[in-house]
Design a protein around this motif. Structure first.
Motif, PDB file in Angstrom:
ATOM      1  N   THR A 293      40.762  60.630   7.010  1.00 32.40           N
ATOM      2  CA  THR A 293      40.511  59.346   6.361  1.00 32.40           C
ATOM      3  C   THR A 293      41.815  58.796   5.815  1.00 32.40           C
ATOM      4  OG1 THR A 293      39.955  60.444   4.257  1.00 32.40           O
ATOM      5  CG2 THR A 293      38.140  59.956   5.754  1.00 32.40           C
ATOM      6  N   ILE A 294      41.902  57.463   5.783  1.00 28.76           N
ATOM      7  CA  ILE A 294      43.105  56.815   5.241  1.00 28.76           C
ATOM      8  C   ILE A 294      42.703  55.716   4.265  1.00 28.76           C
ATOM      9  CG2 ILE A 294      44.547  57.274   7.263  1.00 28.76           C
ATOM     10  CD1 ILE A 294      44.101  54.243   7.986  1.00 28.76           C
ATOM     11  N   ASP A 295      43.585  55.452   3.329  1.00 26.74           N
ATOM     12  CA  ASP A 295      43.413  54.328   2.428  1.00 26.74           C
ATOM     13  C   ASP A 295      43.497  53.039   3.257  1.00 26.74           C
ATOM     14  OD1 ASP A 295      44.349  52.151   0.528  1.00 26.74           O
ATOM     15  OD2 ASP A 295      44.032  53.804  -0.889  1.00 26.74           O
ATOM     16  N   PRO A 296      42.647  52.054   2.963  1.00 28.33           N
ATOM     17  CA  PRO A 296      42.681  50.804   3.738  1.00 28.33           C
ATOM     18  C   PRO A 296      44.059  50.135   3.791  1.00 28.33           C
ATOM     19  CG  PRO A 296      40.728  50.850   2.342  1.00 28.33           C
ATOM     20  CD  PRO A 296      41.561  52.038   1.956  1.00 28.33           C
ATOM     21  N   LYS A 297      44.895  50.390   2.784  1.00 26.15           N
ATOM     22  CA  LYS A 297      46.227  49.765   2.791  1.00 26.15           C
ATOM     23  C   LYS A 297      47.098  50.275   3.940  1.00 26.15           C
ATOM     24  CE  LYS A 297      48.298  53.025  -0.542  1.00 26.15           C
ATOM     25  NZ  LYS A 297      49.070  53.780   0.464  1.00 26.15           N
ATOM     26  N   LYS A 301      49.366  50.390   9.606  1.00 28.07           N
ATOM     27  CA  LYS A 301      50.210  51.480  10.104  1.00 28.07           C
ATOM     28  C   LYS A 301      49.497  52.279  11.192  1.00 28.07           C
ATOM     29  CE  LYS A 301      52.716  52.307   5.742  1.00 28.07           C
ATOM     30  NZ  LYS A 301      53.010  53.320   4.690  1.00 28.07           N
ATOM     31  N   ILE A 302      48.183  52.430  11.034  1.00 31.18           N
ATOM     32  CA  ILE A 302      47.399  53.251  11.950  1.00 31.18           C
ATOM     33  C   ILE A 302      46.969  52.479  13.198  1.00 31.18           C
ATOM     34  CG2 ILE A 302      45.058  54.253  12.203  1.00 31.18           C
ATOM     35  CD1 ILE A 302      46.850  56.248  10.976  1.00 31.18           C
ATOM     36  N   TYR A 309      42.021  56.632  16.637  1.00 26.46           N
ATOM     37  CA  TYR A 309      40.920  55.682  16.732  1.00 26.46           C
ATOM     38  C   TYR A 309      40.225  55.547  15.384  1.00 26.46           C
ATOM     39  CZ  TYR A 309      41.839  56.682  21.594  1.00 26.46           C
ATOM     40  OH  TYR A 309      42.467  56.851  22.794  1.00 26.46           O
ATOM     41  N   ILE A 310      40.010  54.313  14.945  1.00 28.97           N
ATOM     42  CA  ILE A 310      39.258  54.055  13.715  1.00 28.97           C
ATOM     43  C   ILE A 310      37.777  54.100  14.062  1.00 28.97           C
ATOM     44  CG2 ILE A 310      38.783  52.401  11.875  1.00 28.97           C
ATOM     45  CD1 ILE A 310      41.665  51.382  12.224  1.00 28.97           C
ATOM     46  N   ALA A 311      37.048  55.030  13.455  1.00 27.47           N
ATOM     47  CA  ALA A 311      35.669  55.316  13.889  1.00 27.47           C
ATOM     48  C   ALA A 311      34.626  55.101  12.811  1.00 27.47           C
ATOM     49  CB  ALA A 311      35.583  56.756  14.403  1.00 27.47           C
ATOM     50  N   GLY A 312      35.019  54.631  11.642  1.00 27.46           N
ATOM     51  CA  GLY A 312      34.003  54.446  10.617  1.00 27.46           C
ATOM     52  C   GLY A 312      34.600  54.223   9.251  1.00 27.46           C
ATOM     53  N   GLU A 313      33.752  54.370   8.241  1.00 27.59           N
ATOM     54  CA  GLU A 313      34.151  54.088   6.865  1.00 27.59           C
ATOM     55  C   GLU A 313      33.462  55.056   5.915  1.00 27.59           C
ATOM     56  OE1 GLU A 313      34.146  50.292   3.711  1.00 27.59           O
ATOM     57  OE2 GLU A 313      33.196  50.127   5.681  1.00 27.59           O
TER      58      GLU A 313
END
Length: 342
Positions: A293-297, A301-302, A309-313
């Motif tokens: 997981t990453i901070d939305p900020k 960068k990602i 791949y961004i797969a969710g929240e």
């Protein structure tokens, strides 16, 4: 004396049960049981340590597992745990218990695989043990890595609003295993039959028999100035691993089916087996990719980094752990990964 079946607890429930009375006594013990690796104070950098066992007929089958591949994979599954802490592996120890059916030449093959992994990842073999087994082969590998304290990533840091990310692709290792098991049954029924793995097999067999650890992602995070808020390696399936992060972090999650990376070969092979591709990704395991997981900020960068791949929240704990399907439905995710005690 009361007799409780270990199946009632499961692997991780059993670990929690057996270790619940242990308190850390040393100031150098930063983190004990409960993550991909333990963390020990190492001065300028922290030391991370992880141990895994592989047991014949439980974790591997010599009908279709070459010894050299087994040696390689035995190292990789441990290096992957070090990567999951956002650390770089540096050393390993290898211990084996073997029955008298194994020759010196067979062990040479196994250690050739160990050496290949050490050479590939720049880690040193620094010790281990060898003893006898009254049945089969048992392998225990310990991996040791290091990272600055500011970069160490645990399972417990995910926060509501964080993005859920996955490296690589999922489901391939499980489907490779299904291919091998299918051909094993064909062989047992008719030893004269030649194996017919099909057109999707090469990449899937590679994922199962010779996986890789994502040290490249640890390097990418450092280069891009990213520290994941939580991370785990995907050894037991996406469903099981997202539950581990959510439990440790006290949060829930929504996974978008459209965001889960599945290779074309895995998708086509799953359909050939009459399996839903997302099911193989959720419950298959042994892909040794990273779930983090990453901070939305850090989104920008990602977003354009290869193989991420961004797969969710991450959502509130009371919202649960759910899958948002491509059809627009929302289902509860159940952790149905590998059960060692079945």
């Amino acid at each position: 004396m009361q007799h409780t079946d270990v199946n009632t607890l499961g692997e991780f429930g059993l670990i929690d049960h057996l270790t619940q009375g242990f308190q850390t006594k040393q100031a150098t013990t930063i983190l004990g049981v409960g993550d991909d690796a333990a963390i020990i104070d190492g001065g300028d950098e922290q030391i991370v340590v992880s141990t895994d066992m592989l047991v014949e007929s439980i974790h591997f089958d010599f009908t279709y597992t070459p010894l050299k591949h087994l040696g390689y994979k035995s190292v990789i599954v441990n290096l992957s745990d070090i990567c999951a802490m956002n650390a770089r592996p540096q050393q390993i120890t290898v211990s084996i218990a073997l029955s008298n059916r194994f020759s010196v030449e067979a062990l040479d093959e196994f250690y050739a695989g160990v050496k290949a992994a050490c050479d590939q990842y720049g880690v040193d073999l620094v010790g281990g043990d060898t003893t006898s087994s009254n049945r089969g082969l048992i392998i225990s590998v310990t991996a040791i890595g290091r990272a600055p304290a500011s970069r160490i990533t645990r399972r417990s840091g995910a926060k509501v609003g964080d993005l859920v990310c996955i490296t690589g692709s999922l489901g391939g290792a499980y489907l490779g295993l299904q291919l091998l098991e299918r051909e094993k049954q064909v062989f047992l029924d008719n030893p004269d039959m030649q194996p017919d793995m099909g057109e999707y097999a090469p990449s899937l067999l590679q994922r199962q028999l010779r996986p890789e650890a994502r040290t490249d992602m640890v390097d990418t995070f450092a280069k891009e100035g990213i520290v994941p808020t939580s991370m785990i390696d995907i050894s037991d399936g996406l469903a099981s691993e997202i539950f581990h992060i959510c439990k440790a972090s006290g949060v829930g999650a929504i996974i978008e089916e459209s965001g889960v990376p599945i290779s074309n070969d895995a998708q086509m092979q799953a359909l050939e087996f009459n399996l839903d591709p997302i099911t193989t990704a959720l419950s298959g395991g042994e892909d040794y990719e990273l779930l983090f997981t990453i901070d939305p900020k850090d989104t920008e960068k990602i977003r354009f980094l290869p193989d991420i791949y961004i797969a969710g929240e991450i959502v509130a704990k009371e919202d649960g752990v759910k899958l948002h399907t491509k059809g627009g439905n929302i289902h509860d995710i159940k952790a149905q990964g590998w059960n060692h005690f079945q």
